[in-house]
Structures are given as structure tokens and as C-alpha cells.
Design a protein around this motif. Structure first.
Motif, mmCIF file in Angstrom:
data_model
loop_
_atom_site.group_PDB
_atom_site.id
_atom_site.type_symbol
_atom_site.label_atom_id
_atom_site.label_comp_id
_atom_site.label_asym_id
_atom_site.label_seq_id
_atom_site.Cartn_x
_atom_site.Cartn_y
_atom_site.Cartn_z
ATOM 1 N N CYS A 314 44.365 40.510 30.289
ATOM 2 C CA CYS A 314 44.306 41.527 29.242
ATOM 3 C C CYS A 314 43.245 42.591 29.502
ATOM 4 N N ALA A 315 42.041 42.176 29.878
ATOM 5 C CA ALA A 315 40.952 43.141 30.047
ATOM 6 C C ALA A 315 41.291 44.161 31.125
ATOM 7 N N ALA A 316 41.797 43.675 32.269
ATOM 8 C CA ALA A 316 42.152 44.586 33.365
ATOM 9 C C ALA A 316 43.310 45.487 32.961
ATOM 10 N N ALA A 317 44.277 44.943 32.251
ATOM 11 C CA ALA A 317 45.437 45.738 31.832
ATOM 12 C C ALA A 317 45.036 46.805 30.821
ATOM 13 N N ALA A 318 44.173 46.443 29.876
ATOM 14 C CA ALA A 318 43.772 47.384 28.828
ATOM 15 C C ALA A 318 42.899 48.510 29.366
ATOM 16 N N ALA A 319 42.258 48.281 30.503
ATOM 17 C CA ALA A 319 41.385 49.305 31.079
ATOM 18 C C ALA A 319 42.157 50.497 31.607
ATOM 19 N N ASP A 320 43.447 50.310 31.876
ATOM 20 C CA ASP A 320 44.255 51.415 32.417
ATOM 21 C C ASP A 320 45.705 51.229 32.004
ATOM 22 N N THR A 321 45.955 51.379 30.713
ATOM 23 C CA THR A 321 47.304 51.177 30.179
ATOM 24 C C THR A 321 48.114 52.462 30.234
ATOM 25 N N PRO A 322 49.306 52.446 30.825
ATOM 26 C CA PRO A 322 50.148 53.646 30.836
ATOM 27 C C PRO A 322 50.483 54.082 29.411
ATOM 28 N N SER A 323 50.552 55.370 29.195
ATOM 29 C CA SER A 323 50.831 55.890 27.853
ATOM 30 C C SER A 323 52.205 55.420 27.377
ATOM 31 N N GLY A 324 52.289 55.115 26.089
ATOM 32 C CA GLY A 324 53.556 54.709 25.488
ATOM 33 C C GLY A 324 53.840 53.226 25.591
ATOM 34 N N LEU A 325 52.921 52.462 26.197
ATOM 35 C CA LEU A 325 53.139 51.028 26.384
ATOM 36 C C LEU A 325 52.114 50.249 25.555
ATOM 37 N N THR A 326 52.587 49.320 24.727
ATOM 38 C CA THR A 326 51.709 48.482 23.911
ATOM 39 C C THR A 326 51.557 47.122 24.578
ATOM 40 N N LEU A 327 50.318 46.733 24.838
ATOM 41 C CA LEU A 327 50.043 45.451 25.480
ATOM 42 C C LEU A 327 49.912 44.359 24.424
ATOM 43 N N VAL A 328 50.695 43.286 24.587
ATOM 44 C CA VAL A 328 50.674 42.162 23.646
ATOM 45 C C VAL A 328 50.094 40.951 24.362
ATOM 46 N N LYS A 329 49.041 40.408 23.822
ATOM 47 C CA LYS A 329 48.329 39.289 24.443
ATOM 48 C C LYS A 329 49.051 37.972 24.176
ATOM 49 N N VAL A 330 49.302 37.189 25.228
ATOM 50 C CA VAL A 330 49.961 35.894 25.057
ATOM 51 C C VAL A 330 49.215 34.809 25.828
ATOM 52 N N LYS A 331 49.104 33.642 25.205
ATOM 53 C CA LYS A 331 48.478 32.485 25.846
ATOM 54 C C LYS A 331 49.488 31.410 26.204
ATOM 55 N N ASN A 332 50.592 31.384 25.479
ATOM 56 C CA ASN A 332 51.624 30.381 25.727
ATOM 57 C C ASN A 332 52.958 30.893 25.205
ATOM 58 N N ILE A 333 54.004 30.130 25.430
ATOM 59 C CA ILE A 333 55.348 30.588 25.058
ATOM 60 C C ILE A 333 55.488 30.705 23.538
ATOM 61 N N SER A 334 54.776 29.872 22.785
ATOM 62 C CA SER A 334 54.838 29.975 21.324
ATOM 63 C C SER A 334 54.242 31.291 20.857
ATOM 64 N N ASP A 335 53.114 31.699 21.466
ATOM 65 C CA ASP A 335 52.526 33.012 21.180
ATOM 66 C C ASP A 335 53.539 34.120 21.427
ATOM 67 N N ALA A 336 54.186 34.025 22.598
ATOM 68 C CA ALA A 336 55.116 35.072 22.998
ATOM 69 C C ALA A 336 56.283 35.175 22.018
ATOM 70 N N LYS A 337 56.837 34.038 21.624
ATOM 71 C CA LYS A 337 57.964 34.063 20.685
ATOM 72 C C LYS A 337 57.534 34.602 19.322
ATOM 73 N N ALA A 338 56.339 34.214 18.873
ATOM 74 C CA ALA A 338 55.848 34.720 17.590
ATOM 75 C C ALA A 338 55.680 36.237 17.630
ATOM 76 N N SER A 339 55.214 36.752 18.759
ATOM 77 C CA SER A 339 55.057 38.210 18.898
ATOM 78 C C SER A 339 56.409 38.896 18.923
ATOM 79 N N LEU A 340 57.381 38.291 19.582
ATOM 80 C CA LEU A 340 58.730 38.873 19.597
ATOM 81 C C LEU A 340 59.324 38.887 18.185
ATOM 82 N N ASP A 341 59.018 37.856 17.391
ATOM 83 C CA ASP A 341 59.485 37.841 15.999
ATOM 84 C C ASP A 341 58.906 39.033 15.228
ATOM 85 N N LYS A 342 57.637 39.356 15.482
ATOM 86 C CA LYS A 342 56.999 40.493 14.811
ATOM 87 C C LYS A 342 57.616 41.813 15.265
ATOM 88 N N ILE A 343 57.881 41.911 16.570
ATOM 89 C CA ILE A 343 58.500 43.133 17.100
ATOM 90 C C ILE A 343 59.890 43.315 16.504
#
Length: 357
Positions: A314-343
Motif C-alpha cells: 500500500c505505501a509504495a502504491a499510494a506514493a505514486d497512484t495514477p490519476s483516476g484509480l482508487t487503491l483499496v487495501k486488502v489483507k485477505n480474501i474476506s477483506d477483498a469481498k467486503a470491499s467489493l460489496d461496498k463498491i
């Protein structure tokens, strides 16, 4: 003017002819795991109900120069100045003089392992039961097990004690003194592979006796046979992941999410273009990957709006994020699915986002 021109030409010639110990990374192709490639679905499921999907769950790749390629000085300078390329020391990509063939083989093995873990983590998330087996992952050349046990053999028992976890194998072997016999009950690799292809449980174990030797690595001397134990799985239905010319473990997360999407009603993304990266293990934990900056550029160029990012990247990605792209932090597959539910529901204010530093 003539002298300056001649000097410039000479410098360019020197730059072109001078090789430097660097390699180049650039954005590679990105593929929607929910789509088809070459007329065949990337994720092929048979023997279980699947559901229509929409949107994108894209895995991303990085192009790298081959192990045999050496950049010249001009190419290296151009890469350093370019925003869409990264120049790194050659040994970063190919350590210890690794050849192109060795790199390809290693990437293929990692890709295969990531596919297996993607299947396991997806089915565990969905509480779909399957059977796990302990197997022989590798046999050390010149060891007592060479020629008696083989990679892919399923280990049912050691000295009559059934094994269900790979660490049990070493525990049971080291109960012996060097020079003593250990009896393995195994299903031969070929027989196990045939059963797996037919989506059946392997049967018909046979006993193999191996004499232990003394360990020669660091640490306390102990009895060994010269194998590394691993874990294999038999799934209740057929799952195939088909994607050519891709290697490494970093697509594991996106393969797993794609399987979850196909095996559950509705759309995980709600039609949104989501890309992401990250290794995944059998427990569903998401691990960091290399080349994050190039993968972000590739995802943005493909049209992604959200990018599922391993927490450790995350830290390296956030330091140079291309415009128009939102970075979503994930630690495991449950995190990822929960974030997809929000999206999917539009609750993007609650997304866990990457931050620099």
C-alpha cells in the motif's frame, strides 16, 4: 558546430554499445478473470452450478526484459526518465545468475501453486467442503528417498499413523534415529493424478520402506529421508484456470475472487471495473507482489476504477497512484469481498484505502 556534432555522435555510439547491469520493467497485459481468452473461459467450472457475472475482476502483469538481455546505456537512461517504465538492477529480477529457462520454470511453478491456493481459498470462503491430502512435494537428489518416493505421491500414513497435515511427516520421521527404517503408506503419483482428473478420491495405498539418514543442515542433527511434504486437494467438482503466457504467483487473489463471483448469485462488482493483484495462500491471506507501480499503470490504462492492493504494497502504491484509480487495501480474501460489496452498493466512503508512509 561540427565538433559538437561529432562529439554528440560519439557519445551516442558509446551509449548504444555500452551494456549496463540493469533490467527493465513495464506494464504488461491485463486480463478479466471473468472473461474468455481464445474462445475459452479463463475460469472453467463444471459439475457445480454457476451464475452470470458482469463487470471486471482483472489480474495484471508486468513485462520484464529477459535474463539474457542487457540494456545499453541509452535504454537505461530512457527507462529512468520514463514514468511508465522502471529500471532495476539485473540481479533483482534474476538473482544468483538465474537463466531464462530457470526463471520460466520457477514462474510456471509459482503460477500453478497460486491457482491451487485460489481454488482452496475461494471454496473455504464459500464453505464448500473438499478433501486435502499430504503429498510428496519434492525429493532431494541423492537422499534415501530418491527412487523410492516420488513428487506427487500421496502420503496416507507414516509408520501406520495417519497424516492429515504436512508438518506431521517430519515430526514422525524425526522420532527415529538415523539409520532406522520408516514405513510410508502412499498412493503413487500417477494413480493420484488419474483420480484427481476424474474428480475422485484416490484409493489403493502401498507401503514403501525408507532408511533414514543424518541431517547435514544447520541445527540439531536428526533423522531425515530427504523429502519435502506438501498439500494437495481433491475438489467436489472440476475447476480449471486457463491463461497462457502468464507466470508467477501474483494473480492468486483475482483468480480466487473470480471463482467466488461465478459460484454465487449476483455480481461481486455490480458491473464496475475492478483490477487487483496479490498472492494468496490456502487460508486466504493476501501477500505482497513485485512491480506494483507498473501494475497500477497497466490497470489504469485498461480502464480500472478501483485497484485491490495487498496491504504490504500500500505505501509504495499510494506514493505514486495514477490519476483516476482508487487503491483499496486488502489483507485477505474476506477483506477483498467486503470491499467489493461496498463498491457494488456504492458505499465507497467506507472502503479501506491505501495511504503513503
Amino acid at each position: 558546430m561540427l565538433a559538437s556534432t561529432l562529439v554528440l555522435i560519439a557519445l551516442l555510439c558509446v551509449g548504444v554499445l555500452t551494456k549496463v547491469p540493469y533490467a527493465e520493467m513495464s506494464p504488461g497485459p491485463t486480463t478479466n478473470t471473468l472473461s474468455s481468452v481464445g474462445g475459452k473461459p479463463v475460469l472453467q467450472i463444471s459439475g457445480h452450478k454457476t451464475y452470470p457475472t458482469s463487470g471486471h475482476l482483472n489480474m495484471v502483469t508486468v513485462r520484464v526484459t529477459s535474463a539474457d538481455t542487457r540494456l545499453n546505456m541509452v535504454e537505461a537512461v530512457y527507462g529512468w526518465l520514463s514514468h511508465d517504465q522502471v529500471v532495476v538492477p539485473h540481479d533483482t529480477l534474476y538473482p544468483d545468475g538465474q537463466t531464462e529457462q530457470q526463471s520460466t520454470q520457477e514462474n510456471a511453478e509459482e503460477f500453478s501453486e497460486s491457482q491451487e491456493s485460489a481454488k482452496v481459498s475461494a471454496l473455504r470462503l464459500l464453505h464448500i467442503p473438499f478433501v486435502s491430502h499430504v503429498d510428496v512435494a519434492s525429493v532431494l537428489k541423492g537422499s534415501p528417498a530418491e527412487g523410492r518416493l516420488h513428487a506427487g505421491d500421496l502420503i496416507l500414513a507414516v509408520d501406520g499413523t495417519g497424516v492429515t497435515r504436512q508438518e506431521q511427516v517430519a515430526q514422525l520421521v524425526t522420532r527415529h534415529k538415523p539409520g532406522q527404517d520408516v514405513t510410508f503408506t502412499v498412493v503413487p503419483a500417477e494413480q493420484a493424478a488419474d483420480a484427481k482428473k476424474a474428480d475422485k478420491q484416490p484409493t489403493g495405498g502401498r507401503e514403501v520402506v525408507v532408511k533414514t539418514a543424518t541431517s547435514h543442515d544447520q541445527g540439531k542433527k536428526r533423522a531425515i529421508v530427504g523429502i519435502a511434504a506438501g498439500t494437495d486437494h481433491t475438489f467436489p467438482f472440476s475447476i480449471d484456470i486457463k491463461l497462457a503466457d502468464v507466470g508467477g504467483p501474483s494473480a492468486g487473489l483475482m483468480f480466487s475472487l473470480g471463482l467466488v463471483d461465478k459460484l454465487t448469485p449476483g455480481s461481486l462488482t455490480g458491473g464496475t471495473f475492478v483490477a487487483g493483484t496479490g498472492t494468496i495462500d490456502d487460508s486466504g491471506t493476501v501477500g505482497p507482489i513485485g512491480g506494483i507501480a507498473m501494475k497500477l499503470v497497466g490497470a489504469r490504462d485498461a480502464g480500472a476504477r478501483y485497484f485491490l492492493t495487498p496491504a504490504d504494497n500500500c505505501a509504495a502504491a499510494a506514493a505514486d497512484t495514477p490519476s483516476g484509480l482508487t487503491l483499496v487495501k486488502v489483507k485477505n480474501i474476506s477483506d477483498a469481498k467486503a470491499s467489493l460489496d461496498k463498491i457494488r452498493t456504492g458505499d465507497t466512503a467506507g472502503l479501506p484505502r491505501c495511504s503513503a508512509g
